[in-house]
Design a protein around this motif. Structure first.
Motif, PDB file in Angstrom:
ATOM      1  N   ASN A   2     -14.433  -3.540   1.640  1.00  0.00           N
ATOM      2  CA  ASN A   2     -14.154  -4.520   2.663  1.00  0.00           C
ATOM      3  C   ASN A   2     -13.351  -5.667   2.092  1.00  0.00           C
ATOM      4  OD1 ASN A   2     -14.208  -5.844   5.001  1.00  0.00           O
ATOM      5  ND2 ASN A   2     -16.409  -5.802   5.264  1.00  0.00           N
ATOM      6  N   VAL A   3     -13.633  -6.117   0.927  1.00  0.00           N
ATOM      7  CA  VAL A   3     -12.916  -7.216   0.298  1.00  0.00           C
ATOM      8  C   VAL A   3     -11.506  -6.742  -0.054  1.00  0.00           C
ATOM      9  CG1 VAL A   3     -12.895  -8.746  -1.697  1.00  0.00           C
ATOM     10  CG2 VAL A   3     -15.021  -8.163  -0.608  1.00  0.00           C
ATOM     11  N   LYS A   4     -11.400  -5.524  -0.521  1.00  0.00           N
ATOM     12  CA  LYS A   4     -10.111  -4.977  -0.858  1.00  0.00           C
ATOM     13  C   LYS A   4      -9.258  -4.835   0.398  1.00  0.00           C
ATOM     14  CE  LYS A   4      -8.755  -1.613  -4.156  1.00  0.00           C
ATOM     15  NZ  LYS A   4      -8.940  -0.387  -4.764  1.00  0.00           N
ATOM     16  N   HIS A   5      -9.834  -4.379   1.406  1.00  0.00           N
ATOM     17  CA  HIS A   5      -9.134  -4.219   2.689  1.00  0.00           C
ATOM     18  C   HIS A   5      -8.697  -5.578   3.223  1.00  0.00           C
ATOM     19  CE1 HIS A   5      -8.032  -2.332   6.379  1.00  0.00           C
ATOM     20  NE2 HIS A   5      -8.952  -2.969   7.095  1.00  0.00           N
ATOM     21  N   GLN A   6      -9.540  -6.527   3.086  1.00  0.00           N
ATOM     22  CA  GLN A   6      -9.247  -7.886   3.535  1.00  0.00           C
ATOM     23  C   GLN A   6      -8.117  -8.475   2.697  1.00  0.00           C
ATOM     24  OE1 GLN A   6     -12.652 -10.434   3.236  1.00  0.00           O
ATOM     25  NE2 GLN A   6     -12.189 -11.379   5.199  1.00  0.00           N
ATOM     26  N   THR A   7      -8.085  -8.224   1.430  1.00  0.00           N
ATOM     27  CA  THR A   7      -7.050  -8.720   0.552  1.00  0.00           C
ATOM     28  C   THR A   7      -5.714  -8.095   0.930  1.00  0.00           C
ATOM     29  OG1 THR A   7      -8.690  -8.871  -1.211  1.00  0.00           O
ATOM     30  CG2 THR A   7      -6.405  -9.013  -1.855  1.00  0.00           C
ATOM     31  N   ILE A   8      -5.722  -6.830   1.240  1.00  0.00           N
ATOM     32  CA  ILE A   8      -4.486  -6.131   1.636  1.00  0.00           C
ATOM     33  C   ILE A   8      -3.962  -6.733   2.945  1.00  0.00           C
ATOM     34  CG2 ILE A   8      -3.549  -3.931   2.386  1.00  0.00           C
ATOM     35  CD1 ILE A   8      -5.399  -2.579   0.391  1.00  0.00           C
ATOM     36  N   VAL A   9      -4.837  -7.000   3.844  1.00  0.00           N
ATOM     37  CA  VAL A   9      -4.430  -7.593   5.127  1.00  0.00           C
ATOM     38  C   VAL A   9      -3.814  -8.966   4.877  1.00  0.00           C
ATOM     39  CG1 VAL A   9      -5.294  -8.516   7.305  1.00  0.00           C
ATOM     40  CG2 VAL A   9      -6.074  -6.295   6.487  1.00  0.00           C
ATOM     41  N   TYR A  10      -4.413  -9.768   4.001  1.00  0.00           N
ATOM     42  CA  TYR A  10      -3.861 -11.089   3.693  1.00  0.00           C
ATOM     43  C   TYR A  10      -2.490 -10.980   3.046  1.00  0.00           C
ATOM     44  CZ  TYR A  10      -8.303 -13.419   4.737  1.00  0.00           C
ATOM     45  OH  TYR A  10      -9.400 -13.906   5.357  1.00  0.00           O
ATOM     46  N   ILE A  11      -2.341  -9.999   2.147  1.00  0.00           N
ATOM     47  CA  ILE A  11      -1.066  -9.812   1.460  1.00  0.00           C
ATOM     48  C   ILE A  11       0.004  -9.374   2.462  1.00  0.00           C
ATOM     49  CG2 ILE A  11       0.144  -8.399  -0.248  1.00  0.00           C
ATOM     50  CD1 ILE A  11      -2.430  -8.431  -1.911  1.00  0.00           C
ATOM     51  N   VAL A  12      -0.343  -8.462   3.345  1.00  0.00           N
ATOM     52  CA  VAL A  12       0.611  -7.984   4.354  1.00  0.00           C
ATOM     53  C   VAL A  12       0.983  -9.132   5.294  1.00  0.00           C
ATOM     54  CG1 VAL A  12       0.894  -6.441   6.327  1.00  0.00           C
ATOM     55  CG2 VAL A  12      -0.098  -5.589   4.215  1.00  0.00           C
ATOM     56  N   LEU A  13       0.017  -9.883   5.722  1.00  0.00           N
ATOM     57  CA  LEU A  13       0.288 -11.019   6.609  1.00  0.00           C
ATOM     58  C   LEU A  13       1.143 -12.075   5.908  1.00  0.00           C
ATOM     59  CD1 LEU A  13      -3.088 -11.536   8.498  1.00  0.00           C
ATOM     60  CD2 LEU A  13      -0.962 -10.658   9.425  1.00  0.00           C
ATOM     61  N   SER A  14       0.836 -12.332   4.643  1.00  0.00           N
ATOM     62  CA  SER A  14       1.618 -13.295   3.882  1.00  0.00           C
ATOM     63  C   SER A  14       3.053 -12.800   3.718  1.00  0.00           C
ATOM     64  CB  SER A  14       1.016 -13.528   2.502  1.00  0.00           C
ATOM     65  OG  SER A  14      -0.263 -14.068   2.623  1.00  0.00           O
ATOM     66  N   ALA A  15       3.232 -11.509   3.464  1.00  0.00           N
ATOM     67  CA  ALA A  15       4.569 -10.938   3.320  1.00  0.00           C
ATOM     68  C   ALA A  15       5.322 -11.040   4.641  1.00  0.00           C
ATOM     69  CB  ALA A  15       4.468  -9.493   2.854  1.00  0.00           C
ATOM     70  N   MET A  16       4.633 -10.799   5.752  1.00  0.00           N
ATOM     71  CA  MET A  16       5.281 -10.887   7.065  1.00  0.00           C
ATOM     72  C   MET A  16       5.706 -12.334   7.362  1.00  0.00           C
ATOM     73  SD  MET A  16       3.104  -8.205   9.323  1.00  0.00           S
ATOM     74  CE  MET A  16       4.079  -8.322  10.775  1.00  0.00           C
ATOM     75  N   VAL A  17       4.837 -13.275   6.994  1.00  0.00           N
ATOM     76  CA  VAL A  17       5.181 -14.685   7.210  1.00  0.00           C
ATOM     77  C   VAL A  17       6.395 -15.044   6.363  1.00  0.00           C
ATOM     78  CG1 VAL A  17       4.399 -17.049   6.780  1.00  0.00           C
ATOM     79  CG2 VAL A  17       2.894 -15.432   7.920  1.00  0.00           C
ATOM     80  N   LEU A  18       6.391 -14.568   5.091  1.00  0.00           N
ATOM     81  CA  LEU A  18       7.517 -14.870   4.219  1.00  0.00           C
ATOM     82  C   LEU A  18       8.799 -14.191   4.699  1.00  0.00           C
ATOM     83  CD1 LEU A  18       5.821 -14.737   0.683  1.00  0.00           C
ATOM     84  CD2 LEU A  18       6.646 -16.748   1.932  1.00  0.00           C
ATOM     85  N   MET A  19       8.670 -13.018   5.310  1.00  0.00           N
ATOM     86  CA  MET A  19       9.856 -12.348   5.855  1.00  0.00           C
ATOM     87  C   MET A  19      10.328 -13.041   7.144  1.00  0.00           C
ATOM     88  SD  MET A  19       9.174  -8.271   5.089  1.00  0.00           S
ATOM     89  CE  MET A  19       9.280  -7.882   6.761  1.00  0.00           C
ATOM     90  N   ASN A  20       9.412 -13.561   7.920  1.00  0.00           N
ATOM     91  CA  ASN A  20       9.770 -14.235   9.171  1.00  0.00           C
ATOM     92  C   ASN A  20      10.345 -15.631   8.937  1.00  0.00           C
ATOM     93  OD1 ASN A  20       9.224 -12.317  11.125  1.00  0.00           O
ATOM     94  ND2 ASN A  20       7.035 -12.784  11.113  1.00  0.00           N
TER      95      ASN A  20
END
Length: 182
Positions: A2-20
């Motif tokens: 669950n923590v790993k999954h949550q970390t991946i979601v944060y990384i993906v969201l952060s990457a999307m924000v940085l791309m946007n």
């Protein structure tokens, strides 16, 4: 997991924000700024339109007053001034009638039309030699004063007096105005 999954979601969201972020800075932000600039320009145009509306309203008021003034001038000219074309003959006829009504003898009339109109009016100066007694002359002036058309007595000069009679001979300087042709 669950923590790993949550970390991946944060990384993906952060990457999307940085791309946007570059997309926002390149495409969206200039549109927002342009829209703000257009809003300012629209407000300026509205303000300018309001000023022009006020100016137009003031000009319409001036035009209305000018038209009213022209109408009053036309009424004044028709009521109080002799007409330009037949004015001289009508004036001389009127003066003949007034002299006859007052019991005066009228001699040869001289007149001079000012060459240049002033303030939309042209002045006609008249020298009217008359002969009669004091009462006749007073009657002449009273009738002339009650005349509806504008006739101004500029001066009166005693030319002669017959000895032993009450007959006076005067040169009466009169003037009137005509509406100058446009």
């Amino acid at each position: 997991m669950n923590v790993k999954h949550q970390t991946i979601v944060y990384i993906v969201l952060s990457a999307m924000v940085l791309m946007n972020l570059p997309l926002y800075l390149v495409f969206v932000r200039p549109e927002i700024e342009a829209d703000a600039g257009e809003t300012v320009r629209i407000d300026q145009m509205r303000s300018q339109l309001a000023r022009r509306g006020n100016t137009l309203s003031a000009l319409k008021d001036i035009e209305k007053k000018l038209n009213e003034s022209r109408e009053k001038y036309r009424q004044f000219s028709a009521e109080y001034l002799f007409p330009q074309k037949e004015g001289t003959s009508e004036l001389l006829k009127t003066l003949d009638e007034i002299c006859a009504e007052a019991g005066l003898l009228r001699n040869r009339v001289t007149y001079r039309l000012d060459p240049e109109p002033a303030f939309g009016m042209q002045r006609l100066a008249i020298t009217l030699p008359i002969e009669g007694n004091y009462a006749n002359i007073r009657d002449f002036l009273n009738v002339l004063e009650s005349e509806s058309k504008l006739v101004i007595v500029d001066s009166m000069a005693l030319v002669s007096e017959r000895e032993g009679t009450d007959m006076l001979r005067l040169d009466v300087s009169l003037s009137t105005l005509f509406a100058a042709p446009p």
